[in-house]
Design an enzyme around this catalytic site. Structure first.
Site, short mmCIF file in Angstrom:
data_model
loop_
_atom_site.label_atom_id
_atom_site.label_comp_id
_atom_site.label_asym_id
_atom_site.label_seq_id
_atom_site.Cartn_x
_atom_site.Cartn_y
_atom_site.Cartn_z
CE LYS A 1 15.51 62.44 65.53
NZ LYS A 1 14.70 63.01 64.44
CG ASP B 1 15.45 63.63 60.65
OD1 ASP B 1 15.04 62.56 60.17
OD2 ASP B 1 15.39 63.89 61.87
P1 NAP Z 1 10.96 68.78 69.02
O1 NAP Z 1 12.39 69.09 68.78
O2 NAP Z 1 10.52 68.35 70.35
O3 NAP Z 1 10.11 70.10 68.58
C1 NAP Z 1 8.72 70.10 68.76
C2 NAP Z 1 8.10 71.34 68.09
O4 NAP Z 1 6.69 71.25 68.25
C3 NAP Z 1 8.54 72.67 68.71
O5 NAP Z 1 8.52 73.66 67.72
C4 NAP Z 1 7.41 72.91 69.71
O6 NAP Z 1 7.22 74.26 70.05
C5 NAP Z 1 6.23 72.42 68.92
N1 NAP Z 1 5.10 72.07 69.78
C6 NAP Z 1 5.01 70.99 70.60
N2 NAP Z 1 3.82 71.00 71.23
C7 NAP Z 1 3.14 72.11 70.79
C8 NAP Z 1 1.87 72.67 71.07
N3 NAP Z 1 1.03 72.10 71.95
N4 NAP Z 1 1.52 73.81 70.43
C9 NAP Z 1 2.34 74.38 69.53
N5 NAP Z 1 3.58 73.91 69.24
C10 NAP Z 1 3.96 72.79 69.85
O7 NAP Z 1 10.46 67.65 68.00
P2 NAP Z 1 11.01 67.35 66.51
O8 NAP Z 1 12.10 66.36 66.55
O9 NAP Z 1 11.28 68.64 65.83
O10 NAP Z 1 9.75 66.59 65.87
C11 NAP Z 1 8.59 67.34 65.55
C12 NAP Z 1 7.65 66.49 64.71
O11 NAP Z 1 8.29 66.13 63.47
C13 NAP Z 1 7.27 65.17 65.39
O12 NAP Z 1 5.91 64.93 65.13
C14 NAP Z 1 8.12 64.13 64.66
O13 NAP Z 1 7.49 62.86 64.61
C15 NAP Z 1 8.17 64.74 63.27
N6 NAP Z 1 9.35 64.26 62.51
C16 NAP Z 1 9.10 63.55 61.38
C17 NAP Z 1 10.16 63.06 60.64
C18 NAP Z 1 9.88 62.29 59.39
O14 NAP Z 1 10.76 61.58 58.90
N7 NAP Z 1 8.69 62.41 58.83
C19 NAP Z 1 11.48 63.28 61.05
C20 NAP Z 1 11.70 64.03 62.23
C21 NAP Z 1 10.61 64.50 62.95
P3 NAP Z 1 8.02 74.90 71.32
O15 NAP Z 1 9.39 75.22 70.82
O16 NAP Z 1 7.22 76.09 71.65
O17 NAP Z 1 8.03 73.85 72.41
#
Ligand code: NAP
Length: 283
Positions: free
Chosen positions: A71, A107
């Protein structure tokens, strides 16, 4: 689906992995219901290939979505980024217009609509605990700030990343927790999980809600075939909670509107998502 012809517009979701994306199911159901001439597929690709797909599709009448991990890269190659892309630094929706590659981050709108659908109105005056500081957190934060929340406390595993998000989007209504204990006994109108925790069945919960004095509602942006563990844990404590399915539908609806210039058939999209989730849960 109507017959595919030489006039059919091609749409795709670009990411890695994409095999489990529900966007093709939701968008093809929407195209069929709205009787527009398009077909939507998923393409697994690396960042370099993605740039080629975006450019080629955008210039040939097609369009699409971008998902993890591309993204941010997608945002950087647009000719015309909309405001949500500029504020979050991420693009999840692209299309072509007069030879220019345009992009949005739906989003933000997806979160806004899902939050209103869940709570019956804007988050004005809310105190919010935001778990996570990645792309989804940035989208949720833009929506919450625009709605006039009272304040947002961000709790993230990597504190520096939370500080960077607060600097980029927050202003003086956003604070960063240095550790879980900074959140203890907090009182919140809304808790939003934007971490990846919950994607896998053996994940720990993103947060122990019993540490709080008050949490009135929980939105988990993660979704799967059935309710996430965080949603289930919230409901066990009597806290109304939803997973990310509704946001997924609404970000897709906002993308549909960009591509076709008409209102999205939201009920058909919701039904398609529920049918796909039920069949995954039964598989
Ligand atoms: P991202 O940019 O990779 O961010 C991931 C987040 O999760 C960061 O805050 C990361 O913390 C945290 N994290 C990952 N593994 C972890 C662990 N083991 N313990 C604690 N924190 C952890 O991903 P994203 O795009 O924000 O997406 C995050 C989630 O939102 C995904 O599940 C995605 O499917 C969902 N989402 C849903 C929608 C929807 O339409 N419903 C839209 C977008 C995203 P750190 O910074 O410490 O690594």
């Amino acid at each position: 689906m109507s017959a595919l012809t030489a006039r059919t517009r091609v749409f795709t979701i670009l990411g890695n992995p994409v095999e489990h994306s529900l966007s093709p199911v939701i968008q093809n159901a929407a195209f069929q219901e709205a009787q527009v001439d398009g077909v939507y597929v998923a393409l697994r690709c690396d960042a370099e290939q993605m740039v080629g797909f975006m450019s080629g599709l955008g210039r040939s009448g097609g369009a699409g979505n971008v998902t993890l991990p591309h993204k941010e890269k997608a945002a950087s190659v647009l000719d015309k980024p909309l405001e949500a892309v500029r504020r979050t630094g991420a693009c999840n929706t692209f299309w072509g217009e007069s030879g220019k590659l345009c992009g949005d981050n739906t989003d933000v709108e997806g979160f806004r609509r899902a939050q209103r659908h869940f709570l019956g109105g804007a988050a004005t005056g809310y105190r919010v605990l935001l778990l996570g500081a990645g792309g989804a957190a940035r989208a949720a934060l833009v929506s919450l700030i625009d709605d006039g929340v009272q304040d947002v406390l961000i709790l993230n595993r990597t504190v520096e990343r939370a500080r960077a998000v607060a600097r980029r989007i927050g202003g003086d209504r956003v604070r960063v927790a240095e550790s879980h204990s900074d959140v203890d006994d907090g009182e919140f109108d809304l808790v939003v999980n934007t971490t990846r925790l919950g994607l896998h069945s053996d994940d720990e919960l993103p947060f122990d809600l019993e540490r709080l004095s008050r949490a009135d509602a929980v939105m988990d942006l993660v979704y799967g075939p059935s309710a996430t563990a965080f949603v289930a844990a919230s409901k066990r404590l009597g806290i109304p909670a939803v997973d990310g399915g509704e946001m997924l539908v609404h970000q897709g609806a906002a993308a549909f509107e960009r591509w076709w210039g008409e209102e999205a058939p939201i009920d058909a999209m919701r039904q398609a998502l529920e049918a796909a989730r039920s069949s995954q849960a039964g598989a």
